[in-house]
Design a protein around this motif. Structure first.
Motif, mmCIF file in Angstrom:
data_model
loop_
_atom_site.group_PDB
_atom_site.id
_atom_site.type_symbol
_atom_site.label_atom_id
_atom_site.label_comp_id
_atom_site.label_asym_id
_atom_site.label_seq_id
_atom_site.Cartn_x
_atom_site.Cartn_y
_atom_site.Cartn_z
ATOM 1 N N GLN A 290 0.788 -1.252 0.202
ATOM 2 C CA GLN A 290 0.203 -0.396 0.124
ATOM 3 C C GLN A 290 1.148 1.126 -0.096
ATOM 4 O O GLN A 290 2.138 0.617 0.748
ATOM 5 C CB GLN A 290 -0.667 0.230 1.157
ATOM 6 N N VAL A 291 0.134 2.183 -0.855
ATOM 7 C CA VAL A 291 0.534 3.968 -0.499
ATOM 8 C C VAL A 291 -0.170 4.397 0.153
ATOM 9 O O VAL A 291 -1.323 4.029 0.105
ATOM 10 C CB VAL A 291 1.842 4.258 -1.794
ATOM 11 N N TYR A 292 0.346 5.542 0.669
ATOM 12 C CA TYR A 292 -0.660 7.015 0.565
ATOM 13 C C TYR A 292 -0.151 7.971 -0.109
ATOM 14 O O TYR A 292 0.974 8.457 0.111
ATOM 15 C CB TYR A 292 -0.284 7.259 2.589
ATOM 16 N N VAL A 293 -1.472 8.273 -0.610
ATOM 17 C CA VAL A 293 -1.063 9.257 -1.502
ATOM 18 C C VAL A 293 -1.811 10.951 -1.351
ATOM 19 O O VAL A 293 -3.164 10.438 -0.540
ATOM 20 C CB VAL A 293 -2.152 8.896 -3.484
ATOM 21 N N GLN A 302 -5.510 6.001 1.296
ATOM 22 C CA GLN A 302 -4.946 5.046 0.972
ATOM 23 C C GLN A 302 -4.614 4.029 0.157
ATOM 24 O O GLN A 302 -6.091 3.913 -0.058
ATOM 25 C CB GLN A 302 -4.710 3.946 2.460
ATOM 26 N N ARG A 303 -3.987 2.950 -0.684
ATOM 27 C CA ARG A 303 -4.204 2.563 -1.881
ATOM 28 C C ARG A 303 -3.783 1.000 -1.883
ATOM 29 O O ARG A 303 -2.007 1.689 -1.435
ATOM 30 C CB ARG A 303 -4.351 3.848 -3.107
ATOM 31 N N ASP A 304 -3.799 0.212 -2.258
ATOM 32 C CA ASP A 304 -3.533 -0.944 -2.692
ATOM 33 C C ASP A 304 -2.652 -0.715 -4.213
ATOM 34 O O ASP A 304 -3.407 -0.050 -4.612
ATOM 35 C CB ASP A 304 -4.478 -1.964 -2.770
ATOM 36 N N VAL A 305 -1.147 -1.267 -4.791
ATOM 37 C CA VAL A 305 -0.504 -0.983 -4.953
ATOM 38 C C VAL A 305 0.110 -2.303 -5.362
ATOM 39 O O VAL A 305 0.341 -2.978 -5.346
ATOM 40 C CB VAL A 305 0.249 0.516 -5.519
ATOM 41 N N THR A 306 0.451 -2.333 -7.311
ATOM 42 C CA THR A 306 0.729 -3.280 -7.867
ATOM 43 C C THR A 306 2.294 -2.514 -7.796
ATOM 44 O O THR A 306 2.563 -1.381 -8.703
ATOM 45 C CB THR A 306 0.714 -4.160 -8.955
ATOM 46 N N ILE A 317 5.928 1.456 -10.907
ATOM 47 C CA ILE A 317 4.739 1.396 -9.808
ATOM 48 C C ILE A 317 3.672 0.672 -11.033
ATOM 49 O O ILE A 317 3.663 2.082 -12.202
ATOM 50 C CB ILE A 317 3.250 1.809 -9.241
ATOM 51 N N THR A 318 2.924 -0.311 -11.451
ATOM 52 C CA THR A 318 2.243 -0.420 -12.271
ATOM 53 C C THR A 318 0.548 -0.757 -12.178
ATOM 54 O O THR A 318 -0.192 -0.324 -13.088
ATOM 55 C CB THR A 318 2.646 -2.075 -12.928
ATOM 56 N N ASP A 319 0.007 -0.430 -11.160
ATOM 57 C CA ASP A 319 -0.862 0.109 -10.469
ATOM 58 C C ASP A 319 -0.944 0.413 -9.598
ATOM 59 O O ASP A 319 -0.561 0.533 -8.351
ATOM 60 C CB ASP A 319 -2.326 -1.481 -11.275
ATOM 61 N N GLY A 320 -2.376 1.321 -9.286
ATOM 62 C CA GLY A 320 -2.783 1.882 -8.549
ATOM 63 C C GLY A 320 -1.960 3.613 -7.876
ATOM 64 O O GLY A 320 -2.971 4.449 -7.066
#
Length: 350
Positions: A290-293, A302-306, A317-320
């Motif tokens: 996860q990251v915080y944008v 808060q977001r889930d990322v790939t 980062i390929t997605d998110g």
């Protein structure tokens, strides 16, 4: 009666103290809603290199051991240790007095035969003598030419010259010394361009072909990166290491890289553009990341990322996350989803 009054007073005091404590205590969720300062980085597109790392050995582009072809005494040495020489430059002169004399004798004989042949040709044309005499003299001339070439070759054998341009090693002989075929005089290496051999695991063989770029660094020059390209992939795989030897060529204009040096090599399999953020922005949660944008209204989201490739503190980062969005890199422990933040810019991307 007095006891009742004291009891009432004690109860009133306890209730008052409790009310004051309750007023001063933080309400649930107040800490979460406090504004905190965070460091952010703007996600952007950068060049990404898919690399294979290996250790390679430097080899000279050309390398020979300078030795004589004949046995004789050294009369003159024309080089010093480590000299840079050009192709054909005279390095060592052996005693050639006898060979020079034989060469002069052969040249004199050739000149005599040519004069005689010229005189005979005039007599043949006037039919004074038979044409066969001219043929005999022509044979003598041809034989004398061959003798001159043999004598000249013997003279040249006693002149040790550089077969190509390069850098000499240590001088191993002295004037007046007797040398024989195979005697080590010095070494000569062409290191203006060097070869770099390194092993690559066989699973990458499908991605190996001439023209692939490589970057390498030596322990002696840690702050310098040398660039080159793959020229050859060996035709055999080592059965013990299950790796194939790859050869790259790179320029060495300052002659800093020497044969035998160990170098750290990066073979660039693929180069492309990708969205990169600092690795410090990633919050691992079991198998997820996860990251915080920071949103437009300065809220932490808060977001889930790939994730894609990782490289020296950076991650793809390929997605998110979208290009141009700001992710929090410092202060993550103080941030909650939806919390107001004061963003500060991070260092620029290197």
């Amino acid at each position: 009666m007095k006891k009742s009054v004291w009891l009432v007073l004690v109860m009133i005091s306890a209730l008052g103290i409790g009310w004051l404590v309750n007023q001063n205590a933080p309400s649930p969720g107040r800490a979460d809603k406090a504004v905190v300062e965070v460091v952010v980085y703007q996600a952007d597109m950068h060049s990404i290199q898919d690399e294979v790392e290996a250790l390679g050995t430097v080899k000279a582009n050309e390398s020979v051991v300078i030795t004589p072809k004949v046995s004789d005494l050294i009369t003159k040495i024309y080089f010093n240790d480590g000299d840079i020489v050009t192709a054909g430059q005279l390095l060592v002169q052996l005693n050639d007095a006898q060979q020079q004399a034989q060469l002069k004798l052969a040249q004199v004989q050739l000149a005599e035969n040519r004069r005689e042949l010229k005189r005979i040709r005039g007599l043949v044309e006037s039919r004074t003598i038979a044409a066969s005499e001219q043929d005999r003299l022509q044979t003598l001339v041809d034989s004398a030419i061959a003798q001159v070439e043999v004598a000249n070759s013997a003279v040249n054998d006693r002149q040790i010259r550089a077969p190509f341009s390069g850098k000499l090693g240590l001088r191993e002989v002295s004037e007046g010394g007797l040398v024989t075929p195979g005697t080590l005089m010095t070494t000569l290496d062409d290191i203006a361009t060097i070869k770099l051999d390194f092993p690559v695991p066989e699973r990458f063989i499908a991605q190996l072909q001439p023209g692939k770029k490589v970057q390498a660094s030596a322990v002696a020059y840690d702050d310098k990166v040398y660039s080159g390209e793959v020229t050859t992939v060996d035709s055999r795989i080592n059965p013990q290491t299950r790796a194939v030897t790859v050869r790259a060529v790179m320029p060495n204009p300052d002659n800093q890289l020497l044969p035998g040096m160990l170098m750290k090599v990066k073979l660039i399999k693929q180069q492309r553009e990708g969205l990169l953020i600092p690795e410090s922005a990633i919050v691992p949660i079991q198998e997820r990341h996860q990251v915080y944008v920071v949103t437009a209204d300065n809220k932490a989201q808060q977001r889930d990322v790939t994730l894609g490739l990782r490289s020296r503190g950076w991650v793809e980062i390929t997605d998110g996350v979208q290009q141009g969005e700001y992710v929090i890199t410092r202060g993550l422990m103080k941030v909650r989803d939806g919390q107001s933040v004061i963003p500060k810019p991070a260092e620029s991307f290197n």
